[in-house]
Write a protein that holds these residues in place. Structure first.
Motif, PDB file in Angstrom:
ATOM      1  N   GLY A 203       0.797  -1.234   0.000  1.00  0.00           N
ATOM      2  CA  GLY A 203       0.000   0.000   0.000  1.00  0.00           C
ATOM      3  C   GLY A 203       0.820   1.269   0.000  1.00  0.00           C
ATOM      4  O   GLY A 203       0.277   2.353  -0.213  1.00  0.00           O
ATOM      5  N   MET A 204       2.149   1.155   0.212  1.00  0.00           N
ATOM      6  CA  MET A 204       2.947   2.383   0.330  1.00  0.00           C
ATOM      7  C   MET A 204       3.083   3.106  -1.004  1.00  0.00           C
ATOM      8  O   MET A 204       3.061   4.337  -1.052  1.00  0.00           O
ATOM      9  N   ALA A 205       3.201   2.333  -2.105  1.00  0.00           N
ATOM     10  CA  ALA A 205       3.382   2.968  -3.410  1.00  0.00           C
ATOM     11  C   ALA A 205       2.183   3.852  -3.756  1.00  0.00           C
ATOM     12  O   ALA A 205       2.313   4.862  -4.437  1.00  0.00           O
ATOM     13  N   GLY A 206       1.010   3.473  -3.290  1.00  0.00           N
ATOM     14  CA  GLY A 206      -0.197   4.221  -3.644  1.00  0.00           C
ATOM     15  C   GLY A 206      -0.689   5.136  -2.538  1.00  0.00           C
ATOM     16  O   GLY A 206      -1.741   5.766  -2.676  1.00  0.00           O
ATOM     17  N   ALA A 207       0.072   5.207  -1.435  1.00  0.00           N
ATOM     18  CA  ALA A 207      -0.400   6.042  -0.319  1.00  0.00           C
ATOM     19  C   ALA A 207      -0.521   7.486  -0.779  1.00  0.00           C
ATOM     20  O   ALA A 207       0.363   8.023  -1.437  1.00  0.00           O
ATOM     21  N   LEU A 208      -1.629   8.086  -0.460  1.00  0.00           N
ATOM     22  CA  LEU A 208      -1.845   9.479  -0.874  1.00  0.00           C
ATOM     23  C   LEU A 208      -1.279  10.436   0.156  1.00  0.00           C
ATOM     24  O   LEU A 208      -1.282  10.150   1.351  1.00  0.00           O
ATOM     25  N   TYR A 209      -0.835  11.568  -0.338  1.00  0.00           N
ATOM     26  CA  TYR A 209      -0.484  12.686   0.517  1.00  0.00           C
ATOM     27  C   TYR A 209      -1.807  13.218   1.066  1.00  0.00           C
ATOM     28  O   TYR A 209      -2.775  13.422   0.310  1.00  0.00           O
ATOM     29  N   THR A 210      -1.889  13.392   2.394  1.00  0.00           N
ATOM     30  CA  THR A 210      -3.194  13.734   3.008  1.00  0.00           C
ATOM     31  C   THR A 210      -3.850  14.959   2.372  1.00  0.00           C
ATOM     32  O   THR A 210      -5.060  14.974   2.155  1.00  0.00           O
ATOM     33  N   LYS A 211      -3.039  15.966   2.046  1.00  0.00           N
ATOM     34  CA  LYS A 211      -3.621  17.192   1.478  1.00  0.00           C
ATOM     35  C   LYS A 211      -4.303  16.896   0.134  1.00  0.00           C
ATOM     36  O   LYS A 211      -5.374  17.424  -0.153  1.00  0.00           O
ATOM     37  N   ASP A 212      -3.655  16.038  -0.682  1.00  0.00           N
ATOM     38  CA  ASP A 212      -4.239  15.685  -1.980  1.00  0.00           C
ATOM     39  C   ASP A 212      -5.550  14.936  -1.769  1.00  0.00           C
ATOM     40  O   ASP A 212      -6.554  15.188  -2.431  1.00  0.00           O
ATOM     41  N   PHE A 213      -5.524  13.999  -0.803  1.00  0.00           N
ATOM     42  CA  PHE A 213      -6.735  13.212  -0.554  1.00  0.00           C
ATOM     43  C   PHE A 213      -7.899  14.117  -0.125  1.00  0.00           C
ATOM     44  O   PHE A 213      -9.025  14.005  -0.624  1.00  0.00           O
ATOM     45  N   GLU A 214      -7.616  15.026   0.806  1.00  0.00           N
ATOM     46  CA  GLU A 214      -8.694  15.876   1.329  1.00  0.00           C
ATOM     47  C   GLU A 214      -9.266  16.754   0.217  1.00  0.00           C
ATOM     48  O   GLU A 214     -10.475  16.987   0.157  1.00  0.00           O
ATOM     49  N   SER A 215      -8.405  17.193  -0.686  1.00  0.00           N
ATOM     50  CA  SER A 215      -8.922  18.052  -1.746  1.00  0.00           C
ATOM     51  C   SER A 215      -9.758  17.247  -2.754  1.00  0.00           C
ATOM     52  O   SER A 215     -10.783  17.722  -3.248  1.00  0.00           O
ATOM     53  N   ILE A 216      -9.391  15.988  -3.017  1.00  0.00           N
ATOM     54  CA  ILE A 216     -10.212  15.151  -3.911  1.00  0.00           C
ATOM     55  C   ILE A 216     -11.596  14.935  -3.277  1.00  0.00           C
ATOM     56  O   ILE A 216     -12.632  15.062  -3.926  1.00  0.00           O
ATOM     57  N   ALA A 217     -11.588  14.622  -1.971  1.00  0.00           N
ATOM     58  CA  ALA A 217     -12.865  14.342  -1.282  1.00  0.00           C
ATOM     59  C   ALA A 217     -13.789  15.560  -1.353  1.00  0.00           C
ATOM     60  O   ALA A 217     -14.985  15.442  -1.645  1.00  0.00           O
ATOM     61  N   SER A 251      -1.408   5.381   9.381  1.00  0.00           N
ATOM     62  CA  SER A 251      -2.766   4.879   9.235  1.00  0.00           C
ATOM     63  C   SER A 251      -3.682   5.976   9.766  1.00  0.00           C
ATOM     64  O   SER A 251      -3.523   6.426  10.902  1.00  0.00           O
ATOM     65  N   VAL A 252      -4.594   6.434   8.918  1.00  0.00           N
ATOM     66  CA  VAL A 252      -5.513   7.495   9.342  1.00  0.00           C
ATOM     67  C   VAL A 252      -6.943   6.975   9.201  1.00  0.00           C
ATOM     68  O   VAL A 252      -7.282   6.361   8.179  1.00  0.00           O
ATOM     69  N   THR A 253      -7.759   7.161  10.225  1.00  0.00           N
ATOM     70  CA  THR A 253      -9.183   6.866  10.090  1.00  0.00           C
ATOM     71  C   THR A 253      -9.896   8.180   9.812  1.00  0.00           C
ATOM     72  O   THR A 253      -9.892   9.090  10.642  1.00  0.00           O
ATOM     73  N   TYR A 254     -10.431   8.275   8.597  1.00  0.00           N
ATOM     74  CA  TYR A 254     -11.159   9.478   8.167  1.00  0.00           C
ATOM     75  C   TYR A 254     -12.668   9.224   8.195  1.00  0.00           C
ATOM     76  O   TYR A 254     -13.114   8.083   8.026  1.00  0.00           O
ATOM     77  N   ARG A 255     -13.424  10.286   8.353  1.00  0.00           N
ATOM     78  CA  ARG A 255     -14.879  10.227   8.194  1.00  0.00           C
ATOM     79  C   ARG A 255     -15.280  11.245   7.126  1.00  0.00           C
ATOM     80  O   ARG A 255     -15.002  12.437   7.267  1.00  0.00           O
ATOM     81  N   LEU A 256     -15.929  10.742   6.079  1.00  0.00           N
ATOM     82  CA  LEU A 256     -16.415  11.629   5.014  1.00  0.00           C
ATOM     83  C   LEU A 256     -17.926  11.492   4.937  1.00  0.00           C
ATOM     84  O   LEU A 256     -18.434  10.409   4.626  1.00  0.00           O
ATOM     85  N   PHE A 257     -18.637  12.571   5.212  1.00  0.00           N
ATOM     86  CA  PHE A 257     -20.103  12.517   5.202  1.00  0.00           C
ATOM     87  C   PHE A 257     -20.662  13.042   3.876  1.00  0.00           C
ATOM     88  O   PHE A 257     -20.149  14.026   3.320  1.00  0.00           O
ATOM     89  N   LYS A 258     -21.705  12.362   3.416  1.00  0.00           N
ATOM     90  CA  LYS A 258     -22.443  12.880   2.261  1.00  0.00           C
ATOM     91  C   LYS A 258     -23.487  13.848   2.818  1.00  0.00           C
ATOM     92  O   LYS A 258     -24.609  13.465   3.137  1.00  0.00           O
ATOM     93  N   ALA A 259     -23.029  15.063   3.053  1.00  0.00           N
ATOM     94  CA  ALA A 259     -23.905  16.066   3.677  1.00  0.00           C
ATOM     95  C   ALA A 259     -23.582  17.413   3.047  1.00  0.00           C
ATOM     96  O   ALA A 259     -22.488  17.612   2.516  1.00  0.00           O
ATOM     97  N   ALA A 260     -24.555  18.327   3.109  1.00  0.00           N
ATOM     98  CA  ALA A 260     -24.327  19.658   2.545  1.00  0.00           C
ATOM     99  C   ALA A 260     -23.179  20.336   3.281  1.00  0.00           C
ATOM    100  O   ALA A 260     -22.887  20.006   4.433  1.00  0.00           O
ATOM    101  N   GLN A 261     -22.514  21.263   2.606  1.00  0.00           N
ATOM    102  CA  GLN A 261     -21.400  21.983   3.225  1.00  0.00           C
ATOM    103  C   GLN A 261     -21.792  23.451   3.323  1.00  0.00           C
ATOM    104  O   GLN A 261     -21.557  24.220   2.403  1.00  0.00           O
TER     105      GLN A 261
END
Ligand SMILES: C[S@@+](CC[C@H](N)C(=O)[O-])C[C@H]1O[C@@H](n2cnc3c(N)ncnc32)[C@H](O)[C@@H]1O
Length: 366
Positions: A203-217, A251-261
């Motif tokens: 999984g290391m080769a594909g690990a995302l940089y957190t900032k990139d991940f948050e912006s995609i989400a 290892s990060v546990t994230y929560r992404l809600f399908k909710a209005a912003q």
């Protein structure tokens, strides 16, 4: 799917289907001190057949409590440990679907359902679909059908992460959530490392940089990503250590809600939320994320974003949200993922590859 995706799929399927025989063969271990499974989840894990536990390759504990009767989807379910545990927690009224692309893992997952049902005392509403997490519709997951999507150390393996997040977003009901643990890096992974077979598999080769991940989400429409737990991942293998040099993995546990912003920024508008103490296992307090911990029956000031989540998501029956009236312009502080990573690094503590009766099927658990 492009040729590049095919190369990744072939390599990952080979790694999880043929190279690894059990969790003991992994070359990294996620230190899960801060996020060891809750005792209720541990109770469920103890009921799971050993054949399933032996092939657990997750890096966290992405199973929320309070999910009785809910529909759960597990991305990259592997041999199915988290699906089995979730099936025990949702009970006979809920349902769990696991999706994976590796036949060997799916065989173990499917073969043990009946045995598990005998232990539970009812046939769990649990099924495993063969497919890609980038194409959940093709795998057989209907749109707007899922309350909570979980995933344990899988999205980092995908060659097309925006497509995975879009596919999950479309699968979730309004107010649903992607609650997942995954591997992230504190820097962008250099191109040369991205094709190494073992780095890919681990999984290391594909690990995302957190900032990139948050912006995609955010760009897909999820509400502001929430961090629930973070821990440093130790690389034990000398050859891999030399390859990754000074890049650190978490290892990060994230929560992404399908909710209005409602707001781009976390602005307080005089709202409060009271946690009712009604989630079994969280009777005294509820941790939405590292910044928002609610003691039972104590009104807490919350941001507009948090108010939207607590008032409209699957968590809404457990909270009383009040007072969307005045805007006082006060900014609520949220910890940056980077500062959380620094804390996790100094708290590193893992004894490699340890498994205990406290933590069955959880190698690397301190
Ligand atoms: C690290 S293992 C984790 C398995 C499981 N979540 C667990 O905790 O034991 C990764 C799993 O994800 C699956 N996987 C990886 N990429 C996938 C993709 N794009 N689509 C479907 N499954 C995938 C692999 O086949 C493998 O079973």
């Amino acid at each position: 799917m492009s040729t590049n995706s095919d190369i990744v799929y072939t390599s990952v399927k080979n790694y999880y289907g043929k190279v690894l025989e059990s969790s003991k063969d992994l070359k990294t271990s996620a230190c899960t001190t801060g996020s060891a499974p809750h005792p209720i989840v541990l109770d469920a894990i103890r009921k799971i057949p050993t054949a399933v536990l032996d092939k657990f390759y997750g890096c966290g504990n992405p199973i929320p409590l309070g999910i009785t009767g809910k529909s759960i989807l597990d991305l990259g379910s592997g041999s199915g440990r988290d699906c089995y545990a979730a099936a025990a927690l949702v009970g006979p009224e809920g349902s769990v679907i696991g999706v994976d692309m590796t036949d060997e893992q799916l065989t173990t997952a499917r073969e043990n359902i009946d045995k598990f049902g005998e232990t539970l005392g009812y046939a769990p509403n649990l099924k495993f679909l063969t497919g890609y997490i980038e194409m959940l519709r093709e795998a057989g997951v209907p749109e707007n059908s899922i309350d909570i999507c979980i995933s344990n150390c899988v999205i980092n393996l995908s060659p097309d992460k925006p497509r995975v997040l879009q596919s999950v977003y479309d699968s979730l009901r309004d107010g649903g959530e992607l609650y997942f643990s995954d591997m992230y890096a504190d820097a962008k992974i250099p191109e040369a490392m991205r094709t190494h077979d073992v780095l890919l598999g681990e999984g290391m080769a594909g690990a995302l940089y957190t900032k990139d991940f948050e912006s995609i989400a955010r760009s897909i429409g999820f509400a502001q990503p929430r961090v629930l737990a973070i821990s440093h991942i130790e690389v034990h293998d000398a050859e891999l250590k030399a390859l990754v040099k000074d890049i650190k993995f978490y290892s990060v546990t994230y929560r992404l809600f399908k909710a209005a912003q409602p707001d781009e920024k976390e602005i307080a508008r005089g709202q409060t939320a009271v946690y009712l103490g009604t989630i079994a296992g969280h009777e005294d307090k509820y941790e939405l994320d590292v910044d928002n911990v609610f003691a039972k029956n104590v009104p807490m000031p919350i941001s507009a974003n948090t108010a939207e989540i607590l008032a409209t998501s699957w968590l809404s029956p457990f909270f009383a949200v009040e007072g969307v009236t005045t805007e006082d312009g006060k900014e609520l502080k949220t910890a940056s993922t980077e500062s959380l990573m620094e804390n996790a690094l100094s708290a590193s503590c893992c004894k490699p590859k340890q498994e205990s009766s406290e933590c069955p099927g959880q190698s690397g658990c301190c």
